[in-house]
Design an enzyme around this catalytic site. Structure first.
Site: not given
Lengths: 401, 401
Positions: A159-161, A164
């Site tokens: 999810w972070d990636l 980003g």
């Protein structure tokens, strides 16, 4: 030719994965990305894994190709410097709280066409990290083997990636409109919305809401067609995928099972040209394929599968990946072999995006904290060496030393 | 105000997740995205999960907000139509083989400043799917519990999704340069490079190459700081994350364990302000926290954790997500409640990116196959109704009927 984002300057105020990976994507495409951090480093500066010297492989991996400004963020003078820098750049990406002096209202007072990407936790203002989002959106309950009911978190901070990359896309999209219409914008992006939208995109939400059913844990079986992992005689695992008709036929040819599969189809009264029929009969089909893999080493398996055009891949640990897979080497133009201070020589990836007109993939090392403090302040805001020296002496900024 | 990518027109020739999700991201930001498919639908048109009527929730989820052109891709006339359409649009995103009539060389003969994003398997031309990439890059071996050595695939097709966002970013980045310099480009993007670059970004590659070590399966423990899942008295799971100092303190306060944690630090001679010390002592720390969770229902846990500002999230199945979580409802501006033909009314997400100047998040249903054939051919290439009717009759194109 120049990389596509040459000429775009972005200030990044960030920590952890989402905002830094978005800024890095922009840097690898040619943007000048200036990350500012508090003197001594932000909350992510010493995040594990660490080298014996205490360098963070995590921080260095996520901040490649950026310039680093170290500045006192608690005092008025440092905040003023950052505000001016953001105004000069015209672009700001952050996962810091977008309030007070870092609010869009405050920052855009200096630069009316400012573009600001503000990453948050949830849309309603509550905190969320990849860990606390992932558990809530269903995938951990559908991950792993049916014989083990424990939920399983992903290790990849997906999810972070994704967040980003979306942040980077949002910035360039907003910049496109500014080029056309002259207007800036505040763009907010909630980490949990990234996950929620994805659950919708992949049909899992509709499956639950419309059909009242949901995906269960099916180990490494490929959902909705045929595929799974097999163990070879030397104890390695391989993943097989047979989604297209061609992939399905080549798997049978490679394993010499065409006739057995045909007999099973006749017995069950189904047509395995229908990928759903393969999925429904996957356990019976696997019984047919299993012996072929169990009787061969991974190198024997690899040779035959490749010759027959089967879609497959070996399971590899990180160590096996870096020592055995040619794609993970400087044979692949994605990678350069660079010397990161505090880490040493190692494979450093650039952007996965390869522009035919500009072979530079943007592979670069990460800066040391404050490495570009003097350069950034001189180039952007026109400070003299003497003025910068005074700011260093008074603790407003710091250099890499 | 208009959405940021209004005025951008993109042709998409695609299947499965990566290219379609990239095209959809552009559509949700206001681009006009025209997906062409062979008559009757491409290889992904009936991918599971299916409704009882045979509609694919997968296809509908991944193609929201696009226009659909159904065209014979085997004959010269249909190929000519698509070539002209791509030339008219000036932007093409595909994961079809970029060769023959779909090569950049062939397509750019009609449009010299064409931007084409070509998604491939591996950089060396070999086939790769999310399944066969994921197994190779280390994460399945590091996923799951230490008591079970089986590798565990992710269920989320994270590489495809990341690839899709990168494709969208690559297109808008290339378009930026074209706006400045007037030049187009061929941009290639290999799925396995997306994964390999990520392994490098997150430090896993350097960990293996420089330190000679690698991440092992640690269940749902949070690596490098403190966090894990706990079971409540009513059998629910919750995920706790304590990375920042504030998160760490609030966890102790909420669970009334400050003194016990202090005693453990004294016993071990460590300072838990260091997140690595928390990770090293995580099993001892968990022994302290476990009883608090075991003695309380999830609603009791939720109330106290929220009151103390602990960073946490509940584990939810897809069904629980859609029925119990307010973020997954039309209270969240991410979602609209729309009627998808063949599926029915359900929650449809728009873009996670929220532009302050344009509240439209681009939530839309997916087209029926060929729904926009007439409209696209008329608007883009100027065909008359009579001409389009003849093409339908001769099987060159099809409409939704």
């Amino acid at each position: 030719m120049d990389r596509p984002l040459e000429g775009l300057t972005v200030v990044e105020g960030s920590a952890f994965v989402a905002a830094p990976s978005g800024g890095m994507a922009l840097a690898q495409l040619g943007a000048e990305v200036i990350r500012f951090d508090r003197i001594g480093g932000g909350i992510d500066h010493k995040r594990w894994p660490l080298t014996p010297d205490g360098a963070s492989l995590y921080w260095n991996g996520l901040n490649k190709g950026k310039r680093s400004l170290a500045v006192d963020l608690t005092g008025r003078e440092g905040q003023e410097l950052v505000t001016e820098l953001i105004g000069w750049a015209g672009n700001f990406i952050t996962n810091f709280p977008a309030s007070g002096w870092l609010s869009y209202q405050s920052l855009s007072a200096r630069r009316s066409d400012l573009i600001m990407i503000a990453i948050t936790g949830s849309y309603d203002g509550t905190t969320a990290l990849d860990y606390t989002v992932n558990c809530a959106v269903g995938y951990p309950e559908a991950t792993g083997y049916f014989d083990d009911p424990r939920p399983i978190n992903h290790v990849l901070p997906a999810w972070d990636l994704l967040c980003g990359q979306m942040a980077a896309l949002g910035l360039v999209a907003a910049d496109r409109r500014r080029m056309n219409d002259g207007v800036g914008d505040l763009v907010t992006l909630a980490l949990s919305d990234v996950a929620l939208a994805t659950v919708g995109t992949l049909g899992n939400l509709a499956e639950a809401q419309v059909l009242g059913s949901q995906r269960e844990a099916i180990g490494n079986d490929l959902y909705g067609a045929y595929g799974r992992d097999f163990v070879t005689s030397d104890g390695r695992h391989v993943m097989i995928a047979a989604i297209s008709g061609k992939q399905w036929l080549s798997l049978q040819q490679a394993t010499g099972t065409t006739e057995q599969v045909h007999q099973l189809a006749a017995e069950l009264g189904v047509d395995f040209a229908d990928e759903g029929a393969r999925y429904a009969a996957r356990h019976r089909l696997s019984d047919i394929f299993l012996p072929w893999f169990m009787d061969r080493t991974i190198s024997e398996v690899a040779e035959i599968l490749d010759a027959e055009g089967v879609c497959w891949g070996p399971y590899q640990t990180f160590l096996q990946l870096v020592t055995e897979d040619d794609r993970c080497s400087t044979q692949n133009p994605l990678f350069s072999y660079l010397d990161q201070p505090g880490v040493g020589q190692h494979l450093v990836p650039g952007s996965p995006l390869s522009f035919a007109s500009s072979p530079d993939r943007g592979a670069a090392t990460a800066p040391r904290l404050g490495e570009h403090t003097e350069q950034v302040l001189a180039e952007s805001l026109g400070f003299t060496s003497a003025e910068i020296g005074m700011m260093v002496d008074s603790g407003v900024v710091a250099t890499a030393g």
